[in-house]
Each structure stands twice: as structure tokens, then as C-alpha cells.
Design a protein around this motif. Structure first.
Motif, PDB file in Angstrom:
ATOM      1  N   VAL A  61       0.859  -1.186   0.000  1.00 40.53           N
ATOM      2  CA  VAL A  61       0.000   0.000   0.000  1.00 40.53           C
ATOM      3  C   VAL A  61       0.898   1.240   0.000  1.00 40.53           C
ATOM      4  O   VAL A  61       1.396   1.646   1.047  1.00 40.53           O
ATOM      5  CB  VAL A  61      -0.938   0.006   1.241  1.00 40.53           C
ATOM      6  N   PRO A  62       1.132   1.816  -1.174  1.00 41.16           N
ATOM      7  CA  PRO A  62       1.947   3.033  -1.210  1.00 41.16           C
ATOM      8  C   PRO A  62       1.126   4.249  -0.781  1.00 41.16           C
ATOM      9  O   PRO A  62      -0.036   4.383  -1.195  1.00 41.16           O
ATOM     10  CB  PRO A  62       2.328   3.172  -2.697  1.00 41.16           C
ATOM     11  N   THR A  63       1.711   5.105   0.054  1.00 43.55           N
ATOM     12  CA  THR A  63       1.012   6.324   0.481  1.00 43.55           C
ATOM     13  C   THR A  63       1.999   7.493   0.502  1.00 43.55           C
ATOM     14  O   THR A  63       3.214   7.284   0.450  1.00 43.55           O
ATOM     15  CB  THR A  63       0.420   6.217   1.905  1.00 43.55           C
ATOM     16  N   VAL A  83       1.595  -6.806   4.815  1.00 43.76           N
ATOM     17  CA  VAL A  83       1.436  -5.655   3.928  1.00 43.76           C
ATOM     18  C   VAL A  83       2.578  -4.673   4.183  1.00 43.76           C
ATOM     19  O   VAL A  83       2.878  -4.345   5.331  1.00 43.76           O
ATOM     20  CB  VAL A  83       0.064  -4.975   4.151  1.00 43.76           C
ATOM     21  N   ILE A  84       3.205  -4.256   3.113  1.00 44.80           N
ATOM     22  CA  ILE A  84       4.215  -3.199   3.205  1.00 44.80           C
ATOM     23  C   ILE A  84       3.488  -1.874   2.970  1.00 44.80           C
ATOM     24  O   ILE A  84       2.767  -1.738   1.967  1.00 44.80           O
ATOM     25  CB  ILE A  84       5.314  -3.362   2.115  1.00 44.80           C
ATOM     26  N   VAL A  85       3.642  -0.936   3.879  1.00 47.25           N
ATOM     27  CA  VAL A  85       3.044   0.393   3.714  1.00 47.25           C
ATOM     28  C   VAL A  85       4.192   1.373   3.510  1.00 47.25           C
ATOM     29  O   VAL A  85       5.066   1.486   4.382  1.00 47.25           O
ATOM     30  CB  VAL A  85       2.236   0.807   4.970  1.00 47.25           C
ATOM     31  N   SER A  86       4.227   2.046   2.361  1.00 48.55           N
ATOM     32  CA  SER A  86       5.288   3.042   2.186  1.00 48.55           C
ATOM     33  C   SER A  86       4.734   4.428   2.455  1.00 48.55           C
ATOM     34  O   SER A  86       3.552   4.708   2.187  1.00 48.55           O
ATOM     35  CB  SER A  86       5.902   2.958   0.778  1.00 48.55           C
ATOM     36  N   SER A  93       7.054   2.625 -10.320  1.00 49.05           N
ATOM     37  CA  SER A  93       7.970   1.718 -11.001  1.00 49.05           C
ATOM     38  C   SER A  93       9.175   1.441 -10.086  1.00 49.05           C
ATOM     39  O   SER A  93       9.583   0.290  -9.894  1.00 49.05           O
ATOM     40  CB  SER A  93       8.403   2.372 -12.319  1.00 49.05           C
ATOM     41  N   HIS A  94       9.727   2.507  -9.475  1.00 45.25           N
ATOM     42  CA  HIS A  94      10.856   2.321  -8.539  1.00 45.25           C
ATOM     43  C   HIS A  94      10.423   1.515  -7.310  1.00 45.25           C
ATOM     44  O   HIS A  94      11.117   0.596  -6.894  1.00 45.25           O
ATOM     45  CB  HIS A  94      11.395   3.680  -8.074  1.00 45.25           C
ATOM     46  N   LEU A  95       9.275   1.881  -6.740  1.00 46.14           N
ATOM     47  CA  LEU A  95       8.836   1.208  -5.500  1.00 46.14           C
ATOM     48  C   LEU A  95       8.522  -0.269  -5.744  1.00 46.14           C
ATOM     49  O   LEU A  95       8.845  -1.125  -4.922  1.00 46.14           O
ATOM     50  CB  LEU A  95       7.625   1.933  -4.894  1.00 46.14           C
ATOM     51  N   PHE A  96       7.912  -0.569  -6.896  1.00 48.30           N
ATOM     52  CA  PHE A  96       7.623  -1.978  -7.201  1.00 48.30           C
ATOM     53  C   PHE A  96       8.932  -2.773  -7.340  1.00 48.30           C
ATOM     54  O   PHE A  96       9.018  -3.929  -6.943  1.00 48.30           O
ATOM     55  CB  PHE A  96       6.814  -2.111  -8.498  1.00 48.30           C
TER      56      PHE A  96
END
Ligand code: AMP
Length: 283
Positions: free
Chosen positions: A27-29, A52-55, A136-139
Motif C-alpha cells: 500500500v503506497p502512500t 502488507v508493506i506500507v510506504s 515503477s521504482h517502489l515496485f
């Protein structure tokens, strides 16, 4: 709850989770966390994700407006407190720009086949290339099995689906329902910047969308659009930036005589200098 700020640390943590063949959600934030983010994390944990990874990262390349970037709320301490009840079900990633981008903090060029040229894209040039680039970078760093995005940013959700297709990123993109306040206002990090007066006025946005939905089968698309424009022209506090009725897949504007197929309403409104967006499925 583990919190990492270095890409090597998070990659290692994910690699460790993989050893027990867990399904890893992402879950990117951009932080300033609220109930909408929590609903997204809950949704991810319910969707067969074991972890879950939360950024939390305020991505500079997606802000076309420097003032908007400057004023974007940054509340890391409060965000970590907010996430604490999740305990070891989540891992938090709080990188800086160097960790995400390396030395070149800039957007890649993408061809999102027109999805990025309308609505948010038309009013925020370069926004979606910034979103695409950071994801794209975070994935690449996180390598999740599934990634979760709110339907609140519906156009973004469709562009991310296109991004993973273009770059052949092996991740499943899942949309989650919009979390709203009791008065209908969609939760947003920007809501905390509303003065009490604007906060009181803001539910008018969702109320208008509800009325559009109620009238959808009896009014033409042109009449509905004119009606919304009139509502906001007559409003003392809220200023309409755009209102659109579009196909949720192509995001192309609906034709006036077109009534079969899927339709979704999209709106952007200024409450003072705070820009709010919302969307509602009409069919
Ligand atoms: P943001 O921090 O605003 O970039 O949002 C991070 C994620 O949370 C995005 O996928 C948003 O669509 C999602 N999100 C933001 N607000 C809500 C909401 N009210 N309901 C559900 N998801 C949301």
C-alpha cells in the motif's frame, strides 16, 4: 511493527517474508495517514495478504505545483503511531528521495495511451508520469504480489494498471472502495488543511455526485454537466475545476447520446486553496 528507510533493508525484509511463502501486499502512500488509508490496509490484509508493506513517501516528481508540494502535510511521527496497532502484520517503508530515485529525481517518459491526458492529467501536467515513475521504482524495491490503490484516485488506478502492463511488472493491481466521512466527504490528507468553514461546505461535492447518479437515467449527459456547473457557480465557497462523465476503462468523455455501457462521474473542486477530488460510479 518494523520501520525501514533504506531500500536494502526493505528488500531484505521482504526476502525473509518470502521464505515462508507469504503473499505480500503493498500500500503506497504519501503519509498524513487517515481512515481512508487504514481502510486500504484493512482491505489488503483481507485480500489474502499475510503481510502488507506500507510506504510513506511524498513523491516530488508528481507535484506539478511547487506550492502544493511545499504545503503537503508531513506527519511521520503521527503516521507511525497511527500504524502501530497493525503490529507485525505490516512493515513500514519510509525512504527519502535518494533511496527511491538515486541521484536523478526525475520522471520517466510514459505513453499511457491518453489515459493521462484528461481530467487530473489535463490540470496537473506531468503528474501521472511522476506517479508512474515512483511506483515503477517502489515496485522494483518492494516486489509485492499485490498492490492496493484507492478508487478515490480512480484515474491513477487505471494508469497504474497500464504502467504494470507497459513495464511487464509482475504485480496484481487491486482497487479498493472509497472511505468517506459520515457526511459523505471522501477522506483525504488534504482535508486537514480545510478551515472549519470550508470543511462544512465540502460534503456538497459528494452530495452533487449523488444527485447526478440519481438523475443519470432521466437526464442527458450534457444537461447533467450543465447542472453541476450551475451548482458550483452558485456556491459561495467551492469552485469547480472540472466535472466529467467518462468511461471508467478508457476514461474517455461520454458522448451526449450515449447511455449504454459503464459510466463514472469525476470531479475536482477548490475549497479555498485546497484541491479536492471525488468520483462515483453512475452505472
Ligand atoms: P495518498 O497518500 O493520498 O497518495 O493515498 C495513498 C493511497 O490511499 C492511494 O491509493 C489512494 O487512492 C488511497 N486513498 C486515499 N484516500 C482514500 C479514501 N478516502 N478511501 C480509500 N482509499 C484512499
Amino acid at each position: 511493527m518494523k520501520v525501514y528507510s533504506k531500500r536494502l533493508e526493505i528488500s531484505q525484509a521482504v526476502a525473509n517474508l518470502r521464505k515462508t511463502s507469504k503473499t505480500i501486499g503493498f500500500v503506497p502512500t504519501m503519509g498524513a495517514l487517515h481512515k481512508g488509508h487504514a481502510s486500504l490496509i484493512d482491505f489488503a490484509l483481507e485480500q489474502q495478504c499475510d503481510s502488507v508493506i506500507v510506504s510513506i513517501f511524498v513523491n516530488p516528481t508528481q507535484f506539478n505545483n511547487k506550492e502544493d508540494l511545499k504545503h503537503y502535510p508531513r506527519t511521520l511521527e503521527a503516521d507511525l503511531d497511527f500504524l502501530k496497532p497493525y503490529g507485525d502484520k505490516i512493515i513500514v517503508f519510509t525512504p527519502d528521495a535518494q533511496e527511491v530515485y538515486g541521484d536523478e529525481v526525475k520522471s520517466k517518459d510514459y505513453n499511457f495511451q491518453g489515459l493521462d491526458k484528461v481530467m487530473e492529467g489535463a490540470f496537473r501536467p506531468g503528474h501521472f508520469e511522476g506517479v508512474g515513475t515512483v511506483l515503477s521504482h517502489l515496485f522494483t524495491i518492494v516486489k509485492p504480489d499485490k498492490a492496493f490503490f484507492g478508487e478515490k484516485d480512480f484515474q491513477q488506478l487505471q494508469i497504474i494498471r497500464k504502467l504494470v502492463e507497459i513495464e511487464a511488472i509482475p504485480v496484481e493491481i487491486i482497487g479498493a472502495p472509497i472511505n468517506r466521512n459520515d457526511d459523505g466527504l471522501a477522506e483525504s490528507s488534504r482535508n486537514q488543511r480545510l478551515t472549519p468553514e470550508y470543511r462544512e461546505a465540502a460534503p456538497f461535492i459528494y452530495k452533487t455526485l449523488r444527485q447526478v447518479k440519481a438523475d443519470f437515467s432521466i437526464k442527458s449527459i450534457e444537461d447533467l454537466k450543465s447542472w453541476v456547473i450551475e451548482q458550483f457557480a452558485a456556491h459561495e465557497l467551492l469552485k469547480l475545476e472540472y466535472f466529467e462523465i467518462a468511461d471508467p476503462h478508457t476514461l474517455k468523455s461520454a458522448k451526449n447520446d450515449q447511455k449504454s455501457g459503464d459510466f463514472r462521474a469525476f470531479i475536482a473542486v477548490f475549497a479555498g486553496d485546497v484541491r479536492l477530488i471525488d468520483t462515483l460510479a453512475l452505472t
